[in-house]
Motif scaffolding. Structure first.
Motif, mmCIF file in Angstrom:
data_model
loop_
_atom_site.group_PDB
_atom_site.id
_atom_site.type_symbol
_atom_site.label_atom_id
_atom_site.label_comp_id
_atom_site.label_asym_id
_atom_site.label_seq_id
_atom_site.Cartn_x
_atom_site.Cartn_y
_atom_site.Cartn_z
ATOM 1 N N LEU A 6 0.813 -1.209 0.000
ATOM 2 C CA LEU A 6 0.000 0.000 0.000
ATOM 3 C C LEU A 6 0.853 1.268 0.000
ATOM 4 N N LYS A 7 1.964 1.239 0.686
ATOM 5 C CA LYS A 7 2.821 2.435 0.720
ATOM 6 C C LYS A 7 3.349 2.767 -0.676
ATOM 7 N N ASP A 8 3.757 1.759 -1.434
ATOM 8 C CA ASP A 8 4.223 2.000 -2.804
ATOM 9 C C ASP A 8 3.062 2.335 -3.732
ATOM 10 N N TYR A 9 1.943 1.643 -3.552
ATOM 11 C CA TYR A 9 0.771 1.882 -4.400
ATOM 12 C C TYR A 9 0.296 3.324 -4.266
ATOM 13 N N TYR A 10 0.115 3.761 -3.040
ATOM 14 C CA TYR A 10 -0.380 5.124 -2.813
ATOM 15 C C TYR A 10 0.649 6.176 -3.204
ATOM 16 N N ALA A 11 1.927 5.860 -3.012
ATOM 17 C CA ALA A 11 2.967 6.811 -3.427
ATOM 18 C C ALA A 11 2.990 6.958 -4.938
ATOM 19 N N THR A 12 2.718 5.868 -5.660
ATOM 20 C CA THR A 12 2.631 5.938 -7.116
ATOM 21 C C THR A 12 1.422 6.757 -7.545
ATOM 22 N N ALA A 13 0.322 6.606 -6.809
ATOM 23 C CA ALA A 13 -0.884 7.374 -7.118
ATOM 24 C C ALA A 13 -0.725 8.858 -6.794
ATOM 25 N N LYS A 14 0.209 9.188 -5.919
ATOM 26 C CA LYS A 14 0.393 10.591 -5.526
ATOM 27 C C LYS A 14 0.795 11.447 -6.721
#
Length: 539
Positions: free
Chosen positions: A329-337
């Motif tokens: 989730l940390k990488d997923y949301y950072a990519t979405a940022k």
């Protein structure tokens, strides 16, 4: 004065069209879950710019896809047809560009058209005055693009930023006498979830709660049990979560024993030279594309922080699965940022140039995605997190800000709605319908009561059994075939997470019969011959 205006309209027909027809921008992301968006209720992660679109227009709360997978979803967008009719049932096929698509119809109605970014249909697009697209899945860093001169060019930078830059360049050089339609095809948030350097670690301060279904045991659901898409077993520590992933040769000597051990296990009896070892080491995934500055940033974050944390904790069992979930989730949301930030740049550009007054902006994802629900990542299943996708639309002066549309909308409806907005005739071959009246708060008496779904890809890559079915407001009926042969029925009011299959429950006999009749009617209406044969012979 009236004569002068008529003369101008006669002399400058392109200008007259541009003044009367709205511009349309369709931002299409990849695998961006609706539950990852703050407008849909996420309270831990904010998406202020997607929210700007939703708050300034309408948010669809039941926008469902017809086939939850990337390429087929794009084919449905272009054609307004279900997969069995447009011929693109599986990823990695070649889309038939010579069939009728709505961008061609927009061109015929005076629009200038463009597709920029990810297309993922195995063919070059037709119906676009300009395109600059990623080959296949594309890459996050220093990606290649194919332009409409058929030139493949590699650009330095992060893919989301580059796509925005290409869009702005096209806008500035377009024919301003015509209205425009543009698809901005984002790569984010597709696996392996590589954030922009400035976003590395953006959510490390958040401990994301496990979904209530995270340790689902799949009781009563055979197909859900027989799949290969769990965070536990399928998600890879190195490739997906970047644990001990090599970024350049900085850690080659340190990792060499581990690499040799892995090669001996997977390539028994083969001897690798030093040159071959180094080449194999740096060419894993897309990380060989990173330049020295990018390598240093990734090594600093993933090697010095993430991998160190993994080594120190020495986790196993459920604790390891929980750790993987957090890293995912940390990488997923950072990519979405960066995705949301670039949407903000687009909206700001429209405001600064005055284009926002006559430009419709749509944000959607190609399908839903699992963020740990049922222990999964990926999509494919008809279950809600995969079936339902984000869709927000801002239409100044037409759609009232803050509108919420709860009707069942399919992505087969996207194309006819855009044609309706543009004032173009909707061909009879299109299987979807325009929901523009609904956005204007104008009721449609015979609007659908059930949405149809059919997924095909099996067995690779995630071993999800093909299935077809329907979703109504209160129920979901599914027929799995090939890998697993079974029926499933869910009472969505009592069981919103689709955990309890009640197909064989005597209390639901009447409901089941009604839904079976509805399903057959949809199969016949959409002329799905494969589903009809299975339905008739294996009921």
């Amino acid at each position: 004065m009236k004569r002068i205006l008529l003369a101008l309209a006669f002399l400058l027909p392109g200008m007259a069209i541009a003044q009367s027809k709205p511009n349309i921008i369709f931002i299409l992301s990849d695998d961006h879950a609706y539950q990852a968006i703050s407008a849909y209720g996420n309270r831990l992660v904010q998406t202020p710019n997607i929210d700007r679109i939703a708050h300034g227009g309408a948010l669809l709360t039941n926008n469902l896809v017809a086939n939850s997978i990337c390429g087929p979803s794009r084919a449905t967008l272009l054609t307004g047809k279900y997969s069995h009719k447009n011929g693109y049932t599986l990823n990695e096929k070649t889309f038939d560009v010579h069939q009728e698509t709505f961008p061609v119809l927009l061109q015929q109605n005076g629009y200038q058209t463009a597709w920029i970014g990810k297309l993922h249909l195995g063919s070059l697009p037709i119906g676009f005055n300009y395109f600059n697209i990623l080959p296949g899945q594309g890459h996050y860093y220093n990606p290649d693009f194919i332009n409409n001169n058929n030139d493949t060019i590699r650009y330095k930078g992060y893919v989301t930023n580059l796509i925005s830059d290409f869009f702005f360049n096209w806008l500035q050089g377009r024919d301003t006498s015509k209205p425009f339609f543009a698809v901005i095809g984002e790569k984010a948030t597709h696996r392996e979830w590589l954030p922009d350097i400035q976003d590395l670690g953006a959510y490390d301060g958040i401990n994301f709660p496990l979904p209530s279904t995270f340790f689902d045991t799949y009781d009563t659901r055979e197909a859900a049990k027989d799949q290969d898409m769990t965070i536990d077993k399928t998600m890879r520590l190195a490739e997906d979560l970047k644990v001990h992933q090599p970024f350049g040769l900085q850690h080659y000597e340190q990792d060499k024993p581990r690499l040799q051990q892995w090669l001996q296990k997977n390539y028994p009896g083969r001897n690798f030279s030093e040159t071959e070892l180094k080449e194999f080491y740096v060419r894993q995934g897309e990380y060989h594309r990173l330049d020295e500055t990018q390598q240093q940033a990734f090594n600093h974050y993933y090697r010095d922080k993430v991998s160190k944390d993994f080594d120190e904790k020495k986790l196993s069992g459920k604790e390891l699965v929980k750790w993987k979930f957090q890293r995912y989730l940390k990488d997923y949301y950072a990519t979405a940022k960066s995705l949301d930030r670039n949407i903000g740049k687009i909206l700001d550009y429209l405001d600064s140039t005055g284009l926002s007054k006559n430009t419709i902006v749509i944000y959607a994802s190609d399908q839903g995605f699992y963020l740990g629900e049922h222990g999964w990542f990926d999509k494919r299943f008809i279950y809600n997190e995969s079936l339902k996708t984000a869709f927000a639309i801002r239409y100044p002066g037409v759609i009232k800000p803050g509108t919420k549309l709860d009707a069942l909308v399919s992505n087969t409806d996207w194309a006819p709605t855009i044609l309706d907005i543009a004032g173009a005739k909707i061909p009879s071959e299109i299987q979807g319908r325009s929901f523009l009246p609904l956005l204007k708060h104008q009721p449609i008496k015979d609007w659908r009561k059930a949405a149809y779904y059919h997924y095909y890809e099996y067995p690779e890559p995630h071993h999800v059994s093909p299935h077809f079915g329907l979703r109504t407001k209160d129920y979901m009926l599914v027929r799995f075939y090939k890998g697993v042969n079974s029926w499933e029925l869910f009472d969505l009011k009592k069981d919103p997470n689709q955990l309890k299959n009640v197909y064989n429950n005597p209390s639901y006999v009447a409901v089941k019969q009604q839904l079976l009749q509805q399903l057959k009617a949809l199969i016949l209406e959409y002329d799905d011959q494969e589903a009809l044969e299975i339905y008739n012979h294996h009921l």
